[in-house]
Design a protein around this motif. Structure first.
Motif, PDB file in Angstrom:
ATOM      1  N   THR A 147       0.813  -1.221   0.000  1.00 56.22           N
ATOM      2  CA  THR A 147       0.000   0.000   0.000  1.00 56.22           C
ATOM      3  C   THR A 147       0.849   1.276   0.000  1.00 56.22           C
ATOM      4  O   THR A 147       0.520   2.266   0.613  1.00 56.22           O
ATOM      5  CB  THR A 147      -1.000   0.046   1.176  1.00 56.22           C
ATOM      6  OG1 THR A 147      -0.266   0.082   2.411  1.00 56.22           O
ATOM      7  CG2 THR A 147      -1.947  -1.127   1.147  1.00 56.22           C
ATOM      8  N   GLU A 148       1.953   1.204  -0.705  1.00 58.90           N
ATOM      9  CA  GLU A 148       2.755   2.414  -0.893  1.00 58.90           C
ATOM     10  C   GLU A 148       2.350   3.029  -2.230  1.00 58.90           C
ATOM     11  O   GLU A 148       2.215   2.319  -3.225  1.00 58.90           O
ATOM     12  CB  GLU A 148       4.228   2.038  -0.920  1.00 58.90           C
ATOM     13  CG  GLU A 148       5.150   3.232  -0.934  1.00 58.90           C
ATOM     14  CD  GLU A 148       6.604   2.790  -0.817  1.00 58.90           C
ATOM     15  OE1 GLU A 148       7.134   2.338  -1.850  1.00 58.90           O
ATOM     16  OE2 GLU A 148       7.175   2.883   0.285  1.00 58.90           O
ATOM     17  N   PRO A 190       1.307   6.735   1.736  1.00 60.73           N
ATOM     18  CA  PRO A 190       0.470   5.542   1.832  1.00 60.73           C
ATOM     19  C   PRO A 190      -0.691   5.621   0.844  1.00 60.73           C
ATOM     20  O   PRO A 190      -1.203   6.717   0.582  1.00 60.73           O
ATOM     21  CB  PRO A 190      -0.058   5.581   3.273  1.00 60.73           C
ATOM     22  CG  PRO A 190       0.814   6.549   3.995  1.00 60.73           C
ATOM     23  CD  PRO A 190       1.315   7.519   2.980  1.00 60.73           C
TER      24      PRO A 190
END
Lengths: 343, 343
Positions: free
Chosen positions: B11-12, B37
């Motif tokens: 989830t970057e 994020p």
């Protein structure tokens, strides 16, 4: 009529010749007048006595360059122009003495033509209207506005050269179609005339120092149709007033006729055309030839009912034709410039 | 798919931000990459994983000036652009995980959107086609050529930026309609490609010293439709090749996007438009929104039958997006420029 008979018997034909091509602005001295015997009609020909000729700014294009529909320029010929005439002698079937016709008379007293070059006109209206509202000017206004511009009621129609031969009719026909009309012309005096006599809702003088702002103020809802008779800087500014999905009717380029060095095109082309989805379309009235008669009937109906008030801007006498043309190109005319040659 | 799961769990979210507005030509340094994020979808929202984004020259207009449909330019926002994406999480009715959609993803890995911003796409064809031939580029070619240009079989269609995202489809659709096609592009190598791979009948390089003469030679019967993706000097020269009653489809102004000082308009406007009765019309594809689905069906049919061969010009990796854009504006692309972000 007695007067006419006398002139006819003389059979002297005054002709306005192109003496030289204009270098820069057109001058009266680009013309000379010659006198010669009136021609005799051959078989299938008709001798026409010019009653009036019309002078249109578009004719100027024929005196320079090559990129014109009018053909390459020449000297030592009679200046071309459409006239209304009375038949003096006919050797062509279908025409008789004293018939009224339009013909490519040129600037002269007498001319001979094949019968097929003539168009008979009715005598229930001043025949000079056939050189204006019922001639090329009127048909140009009619087809340009209605077919190319496609006006809808409530739209704003902007017209340049708004007091001119075509423009003064465009404004009136646009009003007939329920449009809001804004006219661009040269002087404050002409602006007054546009609003008082020609039925424009508002007007702007392009010679004003604040022209850009005044044009904006005169079109608070933007412009839906710009009927462009001028090109040049006026077109360049009008472009920035156009609404989305608006139309520019490219009718004439009077700002560029009287020069041998036409300007570059307007900035904002094609960017603004894309962003505003503008349709910019040139036309020549000849493309609508097949529909002329219906259009003339409709225009004549409007004239007779008083809904359309064409203005003929008369000069008296054939010898005045060069001055009338020079003055026209300088923006001096209101309505259709007519040179009355004989009664 | 294993790969995708791994990335999703991180989830970057990499984002390509507009760091500064270009002063003159666009540079890669006008962008910076940030990492944050991935966002979480709120109610009625969908989290999308970008698979690919498309880069169109028209986006450049949004980085300068004000006279653009794209709105006023801003910095410190994610660069805008259309993407094709896979739904990661859905809190909007009508969308489920792993659906394929197009969305205004911008240049980033993840984005959230209201459900109504998404368009579901079918999985029976490379989804990147929905950014090209089945996306804005293809629809622009389709509606611009067919609705604005109105081609007839046997007519000559001239296309500028002919190897580009829109142009390479215009040429092929024109061939489908029985037209003779002439493409204008930058280099002799691209000319070869136009004729060998993109089906153009002939081609001209605008960088050639003899461009004017070569353009004339390539269009012996004149031009009936000029599909203008460039504006500027190419439009100026094309104008003089137009036939009577021809059409200029004003689609884009790529020659003017990458500068803060747009050039003046082409000479010959409006004179040539009048003499040749040319229709010059701008359009934006959004005006045809109601007809998109039918058009996509027809285009997809052509692709599946092999009649239309769209070319996707891929860059691999989100971080390559600025370079891909700069190169595109320099004329480096063939077909639709796609930046592949994830599998």
């Amino acid at each position: 009529m007695a007067n006419l008979e006398k002139e006819t018997n003389m059979t002297e034909n005054r002709q306005v010749m192109i003496d030289s091509l204009p270098d820069g602005k057109l001058q009266e001295s680009n013309y000379r007048i010659e006198t010669s015997p009136a021609p005799e009609p051959e078989a299938d020909e008709v001798l026409c006595r010019t009653l009036a000729v019309t002078i249109g700014a578009g004719t100027r294009a024929g005196l320079q360059g090559s990129a014109s529909y009018a053909g390459a320029p020449r000297t030592n010929i009679v200046m071309n122009g459409l006239g209304v005439a009375r038949v003096e002698k006919s050797r062509a079937s279908g025409f008789s003495e004293s018939d009224l016709v339009t013909c490519p008379s040129g600037w002269q007293d007498y001319s001979v033509h094949k019968g097929e070059m003539l168009s008979r006109v009715e005598d229930d209206i001043d025949p000079a209207h056939y050189l204006g509202a019922l001639g090329t000017n009127g048909l140009t206004a009619y087809f340009g506005l209605l077919r190319v511009g496609e006006p809808n009621s409530g739209e704003t129609v902007l017209v340049s050269a708004a007091a001119g031969s075509v423009g003064h009719l465009v404004g009136q026909i646009a009003k007939l179609k329920g449009c809001n009309t804004v006219g661009i012309t040269s002087t404050p005096e002409k602006c007054q005339l546009l609003e008082d006599k020609l039925g424009y809702d508002s007007s702007v003088s392009y010679r004003s120092e604040d022209f850009r702002q005044e044009l904006k103020a005169a079109c608070p809802a933007g412009v839906d149709i710009y009927f462009d008779n001028t090109g040049g800087d006026i077109l360049g500014l009008a472009l920035f007033r156009m609404n989305e999905h608006s139309r520019i009717v490219c009718c004439g380029v009077v700002s560029q006729y009287d020069t041998s060095n036409p300007a570059g095109g307007p900035r904002g082309i094609p960017g603004l055309l894309v962003n505003k989805r503008i349709r910019m379309q040139g036309f020549l009235v000849f493309d609508y030839l097949a529909e002329y008669e219906n259009a003339k009937d409709e225009i004549k109906g409007w004239i007779k009912s008083g809904e359309l008030k064409p203005i003929n801007d008369d000069f008296q006498g054939l010898e005045k034709a060069p001055a009338a043309f020079v003055d026209l190109l300088a923006g001096g005319n209101v309505g259709t410039r007519i040179v009355r040659v004989a009664d």
